[in-house]
Design a protein around this motif. Structure first.
Motif, PDB file in Angstrom:
ATOM      1  N   ALA A   1       0.240  12.023  16.225  1.00 45.28           N
ATOM      2  CA  ALA A   1       1.244  11.281  16.992  1.00 45.28           C
ATOM      3  C   ALA A   1       1.609   9.994  16.252  1.00 45.28           C
ATOM      4  CB  ALA A   1       0.696  10.948  18.374  1.00 45.28           C
ATOM      5  N   PRO A   2       2.903   9.678  16.124  1.00 47.35           N
ATOM      6  CA  PRO A   2       3.296   8.481  15.371  1.00 47.35           C
ATOM      7  C   PRO A   2       2.870   7.180  16.037  1.00 47.35           C
ATOM      8  CG  PRO A   2       5.215   9.526  16.374  1.00 47.35           C
ATOM      9  CD  PRO A   2       4.043  10.429  16.616  1.00 47.35           C
ATOM     10  N   ASP A   3       2.628   7.205  17.346  1.00 50.49           N
ATOM     11  CA  ASP A   3       2.222   5.974  18.028  1.00 50.49           C
ATOM     12  C   ASP A   3       0.702   5.821  18.085  1.00 50.49           C
ATOM     13  OD1 ASP A   3       1.900   8.099  19.727  1.00 50.49           O
ATOM     14  OD2 ASP A   3       2.589   7.039  21.509  1.00 50.49           O
ATOM     15  N   ALA A   4      -0.027   6.736  17.433  1.00 52.78           N
ATOM     16  CA  ALA A   4      -1.489   6.638  17.414  1.00 52.78           C
ATOM     17  C   ALA A   4      -1.918   5.432  16.584  1.00 52.78           C
ATOM     18  CB  ALA A   4      -2.089   7.914  16.832  1.00 52.78           C
ATOM     19  N   MET A   5      -3.059   4.891  16.956  1.00 57.23           N
ATOM     20  CA  MET A   5      -3.582   3.727  16.240  1.00 57.23           C
ATOM     21  C   MET A   5      -4.540   4.177  15.141  1.00 57.23           C
ATOM     22  SD  MET A   5      -2.133   1.149  17.711  1.00 57.23           S
ATOM     23  CE  MET A   5      -3.009  -0.380  17.602  1.00 57.23           C
ATOM     24  N   VAL A   6      -4.516   3.442  14.023  1.00 55.05           N
ATOM     25  CA  VAL A   6      -5.362   3.726  12.873  1.00 55.05           C
ATOM     26  C   VAL A   6      -6.193   2.481  12.600  1.00 55.05           C
ATOM     27  CG1 VAL A   6      -5.359   4.288  10.410  1.00 55.05           C
ATOM     28  CG2 VAL A   6      -3.593   5.219  11.890  1.00 55.05           C
ATOM     29  N   ARG A   7      -7.478   2.694  12.309  1.00 48.97           N
ATOM     30  CA  ARG A   7      -8.320   1.544  11.976  1.00 48.97           C
ATOM     31  C   ARG A   7      -7.991   1.106  10.556  1.00 48.97           C
ATOM     32  NH1 ARG A   7     -14.601   2.149  12.127  1.00 48.97           N
ATOM     33  NH2 ARG A   7     -14.131   3.242  10.208  1.00 48.97           N
ATOM     34  N   LEU A   8      -7.517  -0.114  10.437  1.00 46.52           N
ATOM     35  CA  LEU A   8      -7.132  -0.670   9.148  1.00 46.52           C
ATOM     36  C   LEU A   8      -8.298  -1.373   8.461  1.00 46.52           C
ATOM     37  CD1 LEU A   8      -4.804  -1.309   7.156  1.00 46.52           C
ATOM     38  CD2 LEU A   8      -4.445  -3.398   8.455  1.00 46.52           C
ATOM     39  N   ALA A   9      -9.139  -2.032   9.228  1.00 42.54           N
ATOM     40  CA  ALA A   9     -10.237  -2.785   8.624  1.00 42.54           C
ATOM     41  C   ALA A   9     -11.351  -3.009   9.625  1.00 42.54           C
ATOM     42  CB  ALA A   9      -9.730  -4.133   8.120  1.00 42.54           C
ATOM     43  N   VAL A  10     -12.547  -3.195   9.089  1.00 45.13           N
ATOM     44  CA  VAL A  10     -13.709  -3.653   9.852  1.00 45.13           C
ATOM     45  C   VAL A  10     -14.214  -4.875   9.112  1.00 45.13           C
ATOM     46  CG1 VAL A  10     -16.023  -3.127  10.666  1.00 45.13           C
ATOM     47  CG2 VAL A  10     -14.286  -1.331  10.626  1.00 45.13           C
TER      48      VAL A  10
ATOM     49  N   ALA B   1       2.842   2.056  10.874  1.00 44.47           N
ATOM     50  CA  ALA B   1       2.819   0.783  10.146  1.00 44.47           C
ATOM     51  C   ALA B   1       1.648   0.696   9.167  1.00 44.47           C
ATOM     52  CB  ALA B   1       2.755  -0.376  11.129  1.00 44.47           C
ATOM     53  N   HIS B   2       0.851   1.762   9.080  1.00 42.01           N
ATOM     54  CA  HIS B   2      -0.349   1.746   8.243  1.00 42.01           C
ATOM     55  C   HIS B   2      -0.014   1.507   6.766  1.00 42.01           C
ATOM     56  CE1 HIS B   2      -4.238   3.897   6.807  1.00 42.01           C
ATOM     57  NE2 HIS B   2      -4.431   2.601   6.892  1.00 42.01           N
ATOM     58  N   LEU B   3       1.007   2.149   6.253  1.00 41.34           N
ATOM     59  CA  LEU B   3       1.380   1.980   4.846  1.00 41.34           C
ATOM     60  C   LEU B   3       1.831   0.550   4.567  1.00 41.34           C
ATOM     61  CD1 LEU B   3       1.838   3.116   2.024  1.00 41.34           C
ATOM     62  CD2 LEU B   3       4.090   3.891   2.774  1.00 41.34           C
ATOM     63  N   LEU B   4       2.691   0.007   5.414  1.00 47.31           N
ATOM     64  CA  LEU B   4       3.173  -1.364   5.216  1.00 47.31           C
ATOM     65  C   LEU B   4       2.028  -2.367   5.317  1.00 47.31           C
ATOM     66  CD1 LEU B   4       5.408  -3.453   4.848  1.00 47.31           C
ATOM     67  CD2 LEU B   4       5.793  -3.347   7.318  1.00 47.31           C
ATOM     68  N   ALA B   5       1.159  -2.183   6.299  1.00 48.87           N
ATOM     69  CA  ALA B   5       0.012  -3.086   6.459  1.00 48.87           C
ATOM     70  C   ALA B   5      -0.909  -3.003   5.241  1.00 48.87           C
ATOM     71  CB  ALA B   5      -0.753  -2.738   7.729  1.00 48.87           C
ATOM     72  N   SER B   6      -1.113  -1.808   4.715  1.00 52.17           N
ATOM     73  CA  SER B   6      -1.955  -1.640   3.533  1.00 52.17           C
ATOM     74  C   SER B   6      -1.350  -2.327   2.327  1.00 52.17           C
ATOM     75  CB  SER B   6      -2.151  -0.150   3.237  1.00 52.17           C
ATOM     76  OG  SER B   6      -2.821   0.485   4.296  1.00 52.17           O
ATOM     77  N   GLU B   7      -0.050  -2.206   2.163  1.00 55.09           N
ATOM     78  CA  GLU B   7       0.624  -2.858   1.036  1.00 55.09           C
ATOM     79  C   GLU B   7       0.513  -4.380   1.137  1.00 55.09           C
ATOM     80  OE1 GLU B   7       4.510  -1.144   1.352  1.00 55.09           O
ATOM     81  OE2 GLU B   7       3.968   0.620   0.159  1.00 55.09           O
ATOM     82  N   LEU B   8       0.644  -4.910   2.350  1.00 56.14           N
ATOM     83  CA  LEU B   8       0.501  -6.367   2.544  1.00 56.14           C
ATOM     84  C   LEU B   8      -0.914  -6.828   2.210  1.00 56.14           C
ATOM     85  CD1 LEU B   8       2.504  -6.846   5.844  1.00 56.14           C
ATOM     86  CD2 LEU B   8       3.083  -7.790   3.604  1.00 56.14           C
ATOM     87  N   LEU B   9      -1.898  -6.067   2.636  1.00 59.75           N
ATOM     88  CA  LEU B   9      -3.284  -6.452   2.367  1.00 59.75           C
ATOM     89  C   LEU B   9      -3.603  -6.390   0.876  1.00 59.75           C
ATOM     90  CD1 LEU B   9      -5.203  -4.854   5.339  1.00 59.75           C
ATOM     91  CD2 LEU B   9      -4.812  -7.263   4.890  1.00 59.75           C
TER      92      LEU B   9
ATOM     93  N   ASN C   1     -24.095 -17.405   8.829  1.00 62.53           N
ATOM     94  CA  ASN C   1     -22.867 -16.623   8.789  1.00 62.53           C
ATOM     95  C   ASN C   1     -22.964 -15.629   7.653  1.00 62.53           C
ATOM     96  OD1 ASN C   1     -20.318 -15.641   9.035  1.00 62.53           O
ATOM     97  ND2 ASN C   1     -19.279 -17.500   8.412  1.00 62.53           N
ATOM     98  N   PRO C   2     -23.078 -14.333   7.954  1.00 66.97           N
ATOM     99  CA  PRO C   2     -23.144 -13.353   6.875  1.00 66.97           C
ATOM    100  C   PRO C   2     -21.782 -13.283   6.194  1.00 66.97           C
ATOM    101  CG  PRO C   2     -23.000 -12.248   8.983  1.00 66.97           C
ATOM    102  CD  PRO C   2     -23.077 -13.722   9.257  1.00 66.97           C
ATOM    103  N   GLN C   3     -21.723 -13.721   4.967  1.00 65.38           N
ATOM    104  CA  GLN C   3     -20.435 -13.770   4.284  1.00 65.38           C
ATOM    105  C   GLN C   3     -20.323 -12.579   3.348  1.00 65.38           C
ATOM    106  OE1 GLN C   3     -19.779 -17.121   1.761  1.00 65.38           O
ATOM    107  NE2 GLN C   3     -17.617 -17.137   2.234  1.00 65.38           N
ATOM    108  N   GLY C   4     -19.270 -11.881   3.484  1.00 67.48           N
ATOM    109  CA  GLY C   4     -19.030 -10.738   2.629  1.00 67.48           C
ATOM    110  C   GLY C   4     -17.650 -10.188   2.901  1.00 67.48           C
ATOM    111  N   ARG C   5     -17.222  -9.302   2.085  1.00 71.36           N
ATOM    112  CA  ARG C   5     -15.896  -8.715   2.220  1.00 71.36           C
ATOM    113  C   ARG C   5     -15.964  -7.574   3.216  1.00 71.36           C
ATOM    114  NH1 ARG C   5     -11.491  -8.215  -2.171  1.00 71.36           N
ATOM    115  NH2 ARG C   5      -9.751  -7.982  -0.766  1.00 71.36           N
ATOM    116  N   GLY C   6     -14.971  -7.473   4.055  1.00 74.73           N
ATOM    117  CA  GLY C   6     -14.930  -6.411   5.040  1.00 74.73           C
ATOM    118  C   GLY C   6     -14.573  -5.074   4.422  1.00 74.73           C
ATOM    119  N   ASP C   7     -14.626  -4.052   5.235  1.00 76.67           N
ATOM    120  CA  ASP C   7     -14.234  -2.713   4.804  1.00 76.67           C
ATOM    121  C   ASP C   7     -12.787  -2.485   5.205  1.00 76.67           C
ATOM    122  OD1 ASP C   7     -16.757  -2.069   3.828  1.00 76.67           O
ATOM    123  OD2 ASP C   7     -17.440  -1.387   5.796  1.00 76.67           O
ATOM    124  N   TYR C   8     -11.953  -2.189   4.234  1.00 79.25           N
ATOM    125  CA  TYR C   8     -10.537  -1.946   4.481  1.00 79.25           C
ATOM    126  C   TYR C   8     -10.246  -0.466   4.296  1.00 79.25           C
ATOM    127  CZ  TYR C   8      -9.870  -6.958   4.464  1.00 79.25           C
ATOM    128  OH  TYR C   8      -9.934  -8.296   4.774  1.00 79.25           O
TER     129      TYR C   8
END
Length: 150
Positions: free
Chosen positions: A7-16, A65-73, A134-141
């Motif tokens: 479904a095009p309106d489904a949500m996709v996890r972009l990052a944790v 919007a997953h592709l556009l959001a990925s390109e921005l990140l 504060n555990p500092q580290g890079r998230g999972d994208y």
């Protein structure tokens, strides 16, 4: 079900993300570009490791919007420009040094006066486990495969 037939309106996890602050900043950047973002776990405190145990701070975007959001990140979070902040590490080490010094200053007179057994000093390192950090580290994208450079 493939990504194309979903479904095009489904949500996709972009990052944790580990840090609540980072999650809010990234979400704000995406929303500024017209991409709606749902922040999962936004009520978790970022100075607690519990946020990691509760799956971190997830950013969800619409599938369309997953592709556009990925390109921005990719544009903003270039791996070559990202570096670990040693300023936070120095601040934490200074705080821990001060904290340990105060503990020794308070307990040492009692140990020298034989009023407290020396074993009490062995509890100081264990008490360090209670100091929040504060555990500092890079998230999972989870970036869109078409946005990744080849």
């Amino acid at each position: 079900m493939t990504e194309e037939t979903a479904a095009p309106d489904a949500m996709v996890r972009l990052a944790v993300l580990v840090s609540r602050s980072e999650a809010l900043v990234v979400a704000s950047m995406l929303e500024d570009h017209g991409i709606p973002v749902c922040i999962g776990g936004s009520a978790h405190a970022s100075v607690s490791v519990n946020s990691l145990a509760l799956c971190g701070h997830g950013l969800w975007v619409p599938r369309v919007a997953h592709l556009l959001a990925s390109e921005l990140l990719i544009e903003v979070l270039n791996d070559e420009e990202w570096a670990f902040s040693y300023g936070l590490r120095r601040a934490v080490l200074r705080f821990l040094g001060l904290w340990a010094g105060l503990n020794v200053a308070v307990i040492l007179p009692f140990v020298l006066g034989a009023e407290v057994p020396a074993i009490a000093l062995s509890e100081i390192p264990l008490a360090l486990l209670g100091v929040p950090a504060n555990p500092q580290g890079r998230g999972d994208y989870n970036l869109h495969p078409d946005a990744l450079p080849s």
